[in-house]
Motif scaffolding. Structure first.
Motif, PDB file in Angstrom:
ATOM      1  N   LYS A  84      28.201 -19.940  47.733  1.00 55.78           N
ATOM      2  CA  LYS A  84      29.069 -19.075  48.531  1.00 55.78           C
ATOM      3  C   LYS A  84      29.136 -19.564  49.981  1.00 55.78           C
ATOM      4  CE  LYS A  84      29.279 -14.305  50.125  1.00 55.78           C
ATOM      5  NZ  LYS A  84      28.642 -13.003  50.058  1.00 55.78           N
ATOM      6  N   ILE A  85      27.993 -19.937  50.536  1.00 60.30           N
ATOM      7  CA  ILE A  85      27.947 -20.447  51.910  1.00 60.30           C
ATOM      8  C   ILE A  85      28.701 -21.780  52.012  1.00 60.30           C
ATOM      9  CG2 ILE A  85      26.403 -21.301  53.734  1.00 60.30           C
ATOM     10  CD1 ILE A  85      26.359 -18.267  53.375  1.00 60.30           C
ATOM     11  N   ILE A  86      28.532 -22.656  51.035  1.00 63.02           N
ATOM     12  CA  ILE A  86      29.220 -23.953  51.046  1.00 63.02           C
ATOM     13  C   ILE A  86      30.736 -23.761  50.987  1.00 63.02           C
ATOM     14  CG2 ILE A  86      29.626 -26.052  49.687  1.00 63.02           C
ATOM     15  CD1 ILE A  86      26.593 -25.953  49.025  1.00 63.02           C
ATOM     16  N   VAL A  87      31.189 -22.881  50.098  1.00 64.87           N
ATOM     17  CA  VAL A  87      32.632 -22.617  49.974  1.00 64.87           C
ATOM     18  C   VAL A  87      33.164 -22.032  51.270  1.00 64.87           C
ATOM     19  CG1 VAL A  87      34.333 -21.162  48.807  1.00 64.87           C
ATOM     20  CG2 VAL A  87      32.635 -22.431  47.472  1.00 64.87           C
ATOM     21  N   ARG A  88      32.436 -21.095  51.843  1.00 64.95           N
ATOM     22  CA  ARG A  88      32.860 -20.475  53.108  1.00 64.95           C
ATOM     23  C   ARG A  88      32.927 -21.531  54.224  1.00 64.95           C
ATOM     24  NH1 ARG A  88      29.229 -15.617  54.870  1.00 64.95           N
ATOM     25  NH2 ARG A  88      29.893 -14.845  52.847  1.00 64.95           N
ATOM     26  N   TRP A  89      31.978 -22.447  54.248  1.00 59.51           N
ATOM     27  CA  TRP A  89      31.939 -23.480  55.263  1.00 59.51           C
ATOM     28  C   TRP A  89      33.061 -24.506  55.044  1.00 59.51           C
ATOM     29  CZ3 TRP A  89      30.484 -28.776  54.803  1.00 59.51           C
ATOM     30  CH2 TRP A  89      30.330 -29.419  56.019  1.00 59.51           C
ATOM     31  N   ALA A  90      33.336 -24.857  53.793  1.00 61.98           N
ATOM     32  CA  ALA A  90      34.345 -25.875  53.475  1.00 61.98           C
ATOM     33  C   ALA A  90      35.760 -25.413  53.769  1.00 61.98           C
ATOM     34  CB  ALA A  90      34.224 -26.288  52.007  1.00 61.98           C
ATOM     35  N   TYR A  91      36.015 -24.113  53.644  1.00 57.78           N
ATOM     36  CA  TYR A  91      37.381 -23.606  53.824  1.00 57.78           C
ATOM     37  C   TYR A  91      37.571 -22.864  55.138  1.00 57.78           C
ATOM     38  CZ  TYR A  91      38.148 -24.982  49.042  1.00 57.78           C
ATOM     39  OH  TYR A  91      38.278 -25.702  47.897  1.00 57.78           O
ATOM     40  N   ARG A  92      36.828 -23.205  56.142  1.00 56.50           N
ATOM     41  CA  ARG A  92      37.016 -22.597  57.460  1.00 56.50           C
ATOM     42  C   ARG A  92      38.218 -23.125  58.163  1.00 56.50           C
ATOM     43  NH1 ARG A  92      32.118 -22.765  61.552  1.00 56.50           N
ATOM     44  NH2 ARG A  92      30.858 -23.842  60.093  1.00 56.50           N
TER      45      ARG A  92
ATOM     46  N   LEU B 272      19.728 -12.625  51.248  1.00 61.22           N
ATOM     47  CA  LEU B 272      19.649 -12.531  49.791  1.00 61.22           C
ATOM     48  C   LEU B 272      19.406 -11.091  49.342  1.00 61.22           C
ATOM     49  CD1 LEU B 272      17.586 -15.719  48.932  1.00 61.22           C
ATOM     50  CD2 LEU B 272      19.957 -15.291  48.333  1.00 61.22           C
ATOM     51  N   THR B 273      18.580 -10.370  50.091  1.00 60.20           N
ATOM     52  CA  THR B 273      18.311  -8.969  49.754  1.00 60.20           C
ATOM     53  C   THR B 273      19.562  -8.123  49.923  1.00 60.20           C
ATOM     54  OG1 THR B 273      16.019  -9.217  50.422  1.00 60.20           O
ATOM     55  CG2 THR B 273      16.865  -6.981  50.296  1.00 60.20           C
TER      56      THR B 273
ATOM     57  N   ILE C   7      19.770 -17.546  44.339  1.00 62.03           N
ATOM     58  CA  ILE C   7      19.748 -18.490  45.459  1.00 62.03           C
ATOM     59  C   ILE C   7      20.863 -19.513  45.316  1.00 62.03           C
ATOM     60  CG2 ILE C   7      18.402 -20.341  46.535  1.00 62.03           C
ATOM     61  CD1 ILE C   7      15.903 -18.631  45.937  1.00 62.03           C
ATOM     62  N   THR C   8      21.082 -20.014  44.103  1.00 64.42           N
ATOM     63  CA  THR C   8      22.151 -20.984  43.858  1.00 64.42           C
ATOM     64  C   THR C   8      23.516 -20.382  44.157  1.00 64.42           C
ATOM     65  OG1 THR C   8      20.802 -22.021  42.142  1.00 64.42           O
ATOM     66  CG2 THR C   8      23.153 -22.526  42.142  1.00 64.42           C
ATOM     67  N   ILE C   9      23.766 -19.180  43.682  1.00 58.97           N
ATOM     68  CA  ILE C   9      25.047 -18.513  43.930  1.00 58.97           C
ATOM     69  C   ILE C   9      25.256 -18.302  45.422  1.00 58.97           C
ATOM     70  CG2 ILE C   9      26.268 -16.316  43.645  1.00 58.97           C
ATOM     71  CD1 ILE C   9      24.983 -16.215  40.816  1.00 58.97           C
ATOM     72  N   TYR C  10      24.214 -17.869  46.114  1.00 54.14           N
ATOM     73  CA  TYR C  10      24.337 -17.638  47.552  1.00 54.14           C
ATOM     74  C   TYR C  10      24.632 -18.941  48.293  1.00 54.14           C
ATOM     75  CZ  TYR C  10      23.420 -15.891  52.205  1.00 54.14           C
ATOM     76  OH  TYR C  10      23.533 -15.552  53.516  1.00 54.14           O
ATOM     77  N   CYS C  11      23.957 -20.023  47.922  1.00 57.26           N
ATOM     78  CA  CYS C  11      24.202 -21.322  48.557  1.00 57.26           C
ATOM     79  C   CYS C  11      25.622 -21.804  48.300  1.00 57.26           C
ATOM     80  CB  CYS C  11      23.190 -22.361  48.071  1.00 57.26           C
ATOM     81  SG  CYS C  11      21.528 -22.080  48.690  1.00 57.26           S
TER      82      CYS C  11
END
Length: 77
Positions: free
Chosen positions: A69-77, A39-40, A63-67
């Motif tokens: 981003k991680i979900i989108v990255r994980w979903a489109y692998r 996050l930093t 925190i919401t934006i970061y989460c």
């Protein structure tokens, strides 16, 4: 909570640490540090607001934006 060393100092802080330190939770320290480190890196280290409400809102949004981003990255692998 920082792990106790072999030559720990005595005093009020050491006594509090001794009561609060739990070995099983200490194993998860790296996970928490990794999340806050990410996050930093993503958003910078300081939040420049004076009001507590604004600070809390910005932290929650980051925190919401970061989460997301991680979900989108994980979903489109």
């Amino acid at each position: 909570m920082v792990k106790r060393g072999l030559a720990s100092p005595e005093g009020y802080g050491a006594r509090i640490r001794g009561r609060a330190y739990v070995e099983s939770l200490y194993a998860y320290r790296s996970v928490g540090e990794g999340i806050f480190g990410a996050l930093t890196v993503e958003f910078g280290g300081r939040i420049k607001t004076k009001k507590r409400e604004s600070t809390e809102t910005r932290i929650l949004l980051r925190i919401t934006i970061y989460c997301l981003k991680i979900i989108v990255r994980w979903a489109y692998r």
